[in-house]
Design an enzyme around this catalytic site. Sequence first.
Site, short mmCIF file in Angstrom:
data_model
loop_
_atom_site.label_atom_id
_atom_site.label_comp_id
_atom_site.label_asym_id
_atom_site.label_seq_id
_atom_site.Cartn_x
_atom_site.Cartn_y
_atom_site.Cartn_z
N LYS A 1 -2.05 17.08 8.51
CA LYS A 1 -1.55 15.95 8.82
C LYS A 1 -0.17 15.71 7.95
O LYS A 1 0.16 16.57 7.09
CB LYS A 1 -2.48 14.71 8.83
CG LYS A 1 -2.69 14.57 7.47
CD LYS A 1 -3.76 13.47 7.43
CE LYS A 1 -4.33 13.48 5.86
NZ LYS A 1 -4.41 12.05 5.42
N ARG B 1 -12.20 1.75 5.39
CA ARG B 1 -11.00 2.16 6.10
C ARG B 1 -11.51 2.24 7.75
O ARG B 1 -11.08 1.12 8.51
CB ARG B 1 -10.46 3.48 5.65
CG ARG B 1 -8.96 3.63 6.06
CD ARG B 1 -8.35 4.78 5.50
NE ARG B 1 -8.64 6.07 5.56
CZ ARG B 1 -8.31 7.16 4.95
NH1 ARG B 1 -7.32 6.99 4.40
NH2 ARG B 1 -8.81 8.22 5.12
N HIS C 1 -15.92 9.59 4.77
CA HIS C 1 -14.82 9.88 3.94
C HIS C 1 -15.13 9.39 2.47
O HIS C 1 -15.62 8.19 2.41
CB HIS C 1 -13.24 9.47 4.31
CG HIS C 1 -12.28 9.98 3.67
ND1 HIS C 1 -12.15 11.34 3.38
CD2 HIS C 1 -11.38 9.54 3.16
CE1 HIS C 1 -10.81 11.50 2.86
NE2 HIS C 1 -10.41 10.45 2.72
N ARG D 1 -13.17 19.33 4.95
CA ARG D 1 -11.84 18.93 5.20
C ARG D 1 -10.81 19.24 4.31
O ARG D 1 -10.84 18.32 3.15
CB ARG D 1 -11.89 17.39 5.77
CG ARG D 1 -12.61 17.25 6.83
CD ARG D 1 -12.34 15.77 7.56
NE ARG D 1 -12.57 14.68 6.56
CZ ARG D 1 -13.34 14.19 6.23
NH1 ARG D 1 -14.75 14.33 6.74
NH2 ARG D 1 -13.69 13.21 5.29
N TYR E 1 26.87 5.13 -9.18
CA TYR E 1 27.00 3.59 -8.64
C TYR E 1 26.55 2.79 -10.01
O TYR E 1 25.45 3.15 -10.61
CB TYR E 1 25.97 3.34 -7.80
CG TYR E 1 26.41 3.69 -6.26
CD1 TYR E 1 27.83 3.47 -5.70
CD2 TYR E 1 25.63 4.77 -5.61
CE1 TYR E 1 28.10 3.81 -4.58
CE2 TYR E 1 26.05 5.21 -4.50
CZ TYR E 1 27.43 4.79 -3.82
OH TYR E 1 27.89 5.17 -2.70
N CYS F 1 22.15 8.91 -5.67
CA CYS F 1 22.75 8.02 -4.59
C CYS F 1 21.91 8.59 -3.27
O CYS F 1 20.88 9.51 -3.48
CB CYS F 1 24.26 8.69 -4.63
SG CYS F 1 24.99 8.53 -5.92
N ASP G 1 22.73 10.81 -0.97
CA ASP G 1 22.89 12.27 -0.68
C ASP G 1 22.92 13.19 -1.85
O ASP G 1 23.19 14.47 -1.62
CB ASP G 1 24.00 12.41 0.38
CG ASP G 1 23.98 11.24 1.57
OD1 ASP G 1 22.96 11.11 2.09
OD2 ASP G 1 24.73 10.37 1.20
C1 LIG Z 1 -10.23 11.54 6.71
C2 LIG Z 1 -9.64 12.57 5.65
N1 LIG Z 1 -10.32 13.71 5.37
C3 LIG Z 1 -9.69 14.63 4.72
C4 LIG Z 1 -8.64 14.48 3.90
C5 LIG Z 1 -8.07 15.51 3.12
O1 LIG Z 1 -8.24 15.09 1.60
P1 LIG Z 1 -7.51 15.96 0.50
O2 LIG Z 1 -6.15 16.13 0.76
O3 LIG Z 1 -7.71 15.08 -0.77
O4 LIG Z 1 -8.22 17.21 0.57
C6 LIG Z 1 -7.80 13.28 4.19
C7 LIG Z 1 -6.51 13.05 3.58
O5 LIG Z 1 -6.16 11.97 3.11
C8 LIG Z 1 -8.29 12.41 5.02
O6 LIG Z 1 -7.76 11.19 5.35
#
Ligand SMILES: Cc1ncc(COP(=O)(O)O)c(C=O)c1O
Length: 380
Positions: free
Chosen positions: A38, A134, A164, A217, A263, A309, A311
């Site tokens: 993601k 969540r 999670h 995951r 600045y 700044c 850029d």
């Molecule tokens: C639902 C879910 N699963 C897995 C992950 C992966 O977690 P990590 O990057 O700590 O391995 C995330 C990341 O935020 C997540 O939101």
Amino acid sequence: MTFLRDTWAEVNLDAIEWNVKKMREFLSDDVQIMAVVKANAYGHGDLEVAETALESGASMVAVAILDEAIALRKKGIKAPILVLGASRPEDAPLAAAHDISVTVFQAGWLVKAERHLGIHPLKIHIKCDTGMGRLGVLSFSELNELVQMVKQSPQFIWEGIYTHFATADQIDERYFQKQLTMFDSWMEQLDEKPSMIHASNSAAAMKQDSKKFNAIRMGISMYGLSPSPEIKPFLPFELKPALSLYTKIVHVKRVEKGSAISYGNTYVAEQGEWIATLPIGYADGWIRKNQGKDVSLEGIRVPIVGRVCMDQCMIKLPDYYPEGTKVCLIGEVVTIDEVAERLDTINYEVACMISSRVPRIFIKNNQRKAVKNIILDQTP
Ligand SMILES: Cc1ncc(COP(=O)(O)O)c(C=O)c1O
């Protein structure tokens, strides 16, 4: 894509391969790896990371939103993709048409999605909230209601269940164990199980003796970073960070004692000094809080002076260095963890912050993939 600037992020896909292979060796064979890509693979480049992860032992990818999933399909990713965040029920046909699995946690969502779905069935992972607060169903009875609805409809394919963890990256395991026990007991009460049950993020997956179900995951560890500074000394295998951030000096000047830089005149030279300008600023994700902190100039630490700044920013040199000298902002000398600490945040956020204006250059098999109009030395 053409880039006309000497600021770039280098993504070492060999490091991604290493990290996924190490996780593969660490897990038992019946546990699948879902590569979490993601947010443009935590800023690393979604397609390149997904391809590398799939070649290295992952069997599926996960993203946060449906747009990211469809973008990956359009770029040619054929492996299963799971959307971890909420999708709209009216977009269910789009997800189904692209063979994308979605996360569901509300009975009303299933009712609405069923009305929208047509010829393609939709793959569903039901999310359980065991303490993250969540997304997810909050009880076994709610979970079971959704399971029955999914099983009864020919328009849904029940592919997975997951939860999670909120504190897997902490040494104190009490809350983590509480969540795990709750999820485990819900799984035991199910009279039928889907093909995938998953709970672990990187931190949970890297715990030696915790239950992994049949998929994990893998996010931050795939990028070679520790889920937290706290557990870094206890990780079960070596991680190799994949991301570095570079720029090149575009202007060098000798300033007199008393000269103000940037600045607001927040930095005034205490003596005659060599000051260099770097073409990177807060619009690139190199935010103003980096003022006063170090970057690496050919392996030596030098400070950013004056305000960052939009850029550009300025550094103080120990001596004259020519324009074109390479400067490393994130890499071996100044690590992403150091940058995170100085910005009072986590490594995840530092990587995600590097904006799309910064080109990503990929290293694979120790070779740089050419990017038009970026002139680099050829030794990684
Ligand atoms: C639902 C879910 N699963 C897995 C992950 C992966 O977690 P990590 O990057 O700590 O391995 C995330 C990341 O935020 C997540 O939101």
